[in-house]
Design an enzyme around this catalytic site. Structure first.
Site, PDB file in Angstrom:
ATOM      1  N   LEU A 145      30.066  37.901  33.150  1.00 28.67           N
ATOM      2  CA  LEU A 145      31.420  38.439  33.190  1.00 28.67           C
ATOM      3  C   LEU A 145      31.899  38.354  34.630  1.00 28.67           C
ATOM      4  CD1 LEU A 145      31.261  41.749  31.063  1.00 28.67           C
ATOM      5  CD2 LEU A 145      32.287  39.575  30.388  1.00 28.67           C
ATOM      6  N   ASP A 146      33.185  38.097  34.821  1.00 31.45           N
ATOM      7  CA  ASP A 146      33.740  38.117  36.171  1.00 31.45           C
ATOM      8  C   ASP A 146      33.505  39.491  36.795  1.00 31.45           C
ATOM      9  OD1 ASP A 146      34.658  35.554  35.877  1.00 31.45           O
ATOM     10  OD2 ASP A 146      36.737  36.116  35.473  1.00 31.45           O
ATOM     11  N   ARG A 147      33.427  39.519  38.092  1.00 27.49           N
ATOM     12  CA  ARG A 147      33.169  40.770  38.805  1.00 27.49           C
ATOM     13  C   ARG A 147      34.181  41.863  38.465  1.00 27.49           C
ATOM     14  NH1 ARG A 147      32.552  41.153  45.398  1.00 27.49           N
ATOM     15  NH2 ARG A 147      32.492  43.404  45.550  1.00 27.49           N
TER      16      ARG A 147
END
Length: 319
Positions: A145-147
Site C-alpha cells: 500500500l502507498d505510504r
C-alpha cells in the site's frame, strides 16, 4: 558519519517451507540490509557454502541443507530524524491487527507509515511486525500500500503461504476494495476506468504516474458511488489491475481527484477538506477478500476508518 560493520559468519538451517527456493532469493530475503551486488559477489566467489560445498546462484535449496554465510562488510548509515517520529506508530501497531493465525496477518495499516524501510526510513510496517513477532521468522509482505494510504494489508508468515497468495493475486481472485472521497459529483455512468498508465521516476527519485495511451500499461479500476455530498462524492474503487497510484490517477483523470492528494489532487478541493480537519489522503483499503491457504475458505476482512476519515464525513452535507 558512516560506520563500517563486519558481520560474523552465519549458519542457517533450511526448513521444509523453503525447499525448492533458489539460494540467491533465499539470501536476499534473509539479508535485507545487504545490497544484491554483495550477495551475488560472495556467491560467485564461492564464499557461500551449502553443506560445506560451493554452489551456484541458481542452486535450489533442500530441506535440511545448512547454508554458511561468510562475514559481510556493511556500511551503517546514521539514522535520520523521521525514524524517531515513527516509533510511536510501532508501539500501537498491535491494536491495528484485524486478523492473525499461524499462517498470516491482516493489518489495518495506519496512514503515513511505509510498508517497508527505505526512502529515508530504516523501518516500515514489515520491520515493525518482525519486532512485534520475533518468533515469526518468515514474515513477508504479500502486497503493498502507498505510504499515505491506510487499510487492509496482508502479511504471510510462511513462504508456502506467500506463494499461495501470490498465485491468487496473479489469477486476480483477491478482491481489494477502497474507499475514496473525491472532488465534484461522480458521474454514475462511469463504472469502469481503463486508461493505460505509465510510471515515471523523476531525477529526485519521486515516482509519478501518468495516463499514456501509447506506452502505458493496461489498467482497470471499477467504481461504485457510496454517498453523494454537496462538497464531493464518496466512491468505492475496485482495482482489477495493480498499477502504482492506479486509483489516484484514474480518479484524477476523470476530473475527480482524491481529497488531500499531494501528487494528483485538486488544490481547491483539498483546501476545502483541510478546513474541515482532514490532514491526510482520503484513500482507504476498506475490505480484503481472499481464499485462506490453510482452510480453503474465503476470508473477508474489513478495516474501520480512522478518526480523520470518519469525522470529515460527518461534517459533509449529504445530497
Amino acid at each position: 558519519m558512516t560506520e563500517t560493520i563486519k558481520t560474523p559468519v552465519q549458519y542457517i538451517d533450511v526448513e521444509e517451507d523453503y525447499s525448492g527456493q533458489r539460494i540467491d532469493n533465499f539470501l536476499m530475503a534473509r539479508l535485507k540490509s545487504v545490497p544484491k551486488s554483495v550477495i551475488y559477489r560472495v556467491l560467485r566467489k564461492g564464499e557461500v557454502r551449502v553443506n560445506k560445498k560451493r554452489i551456484k546462484p541458481e542452486y535450489k535449496l533442500q530441506a535440511g541443507d545448512q547454508v554458511r554465510v561468510p562475514p559481510l562488510v556493511l556500511h551503517d548509515e546514521p539514522e535520520k530524524e523521521p525514524v524517531s517520529v515513527g516509533l510511536s506508530m510501532v508501539k500501537n501497531l498491535e491494536s491495528h491487527i484485524l486478523f492473525e493465525d499461524n499462517d498470516l496477518i491482516v493489518l489495518n495499516k495506519p496512514t503515513g507509515m511505509a510498508v517497508h524501510g527505505g526512502s529515508g526510513l530504516s523501518f516500515g510496517v514489515i520491520e515493525a511486525l518482525r519486532a512485534l513477532r520475533p518468533t515469526a521468522r518468515h514474515l513477508e509482505l504479500v502486497h503493498r500500500l502507498d505510504r499515505d494510504t491506510s487499510g487492509c494489508l496482508l502479511i504471510a508468515k510462511k513462504r508456502s503461504v506467500l506463494t499461495h497468495l501470490h498465485e491468487q493475486l496473479r489469477l486476480k481472485t483477491v478482491e481489494k476494495k477502497y474507499w475514496a472521497l473525491v472532488a465534484g459529483q461522480w458521474d454514475s455512468k462511469i463504472k469502469k476506468v481503463t486508461e493505460p498508465l505509465r510510471k515515471n521516476t523523476l531525477q529526485s527519485g519521486e515516482r509519478v504516474v501518468r495516463v499514456d495511451e501509447a506506452q502505458g500499461k493496461p489498467s482497470e479500476t471499477r467504481f461504485k458511488i457510496l454517498q453523494r455530498y454537496e462538497e464531493g462524492t464518496l466512491v468505492e474503487a475496485f482495482p482489477v489491475t495493480g498499477r502504482t497510484h492506479q486509483i489516484r490517477v484514474h480518479t484524477a483523470c476523470k476530473g475527480h481527484a482524491i481529497a488531500c492528494d499531494d501528487k494528483y489532487g485538486d488544490n481547491e478541493f483539498t483546501a476545502q477538506m483541510q478546513k474541515l480537519g482532514l490532514n491526510r489522503l482520503y484513500l482507504h483499503a476498506k475490505t480484503l477478500s481472499f481464499t485462506h491457504p490453510g482452510t480453503g475458505k474465503v476470508l473477508t476482512c474489513d478495516a474501520p476508518l480512522d478518526n480523520a476519515l470518519s469525522s470529515v464525513l460527518e461534517k459533509l452535507k449529504r445530497k
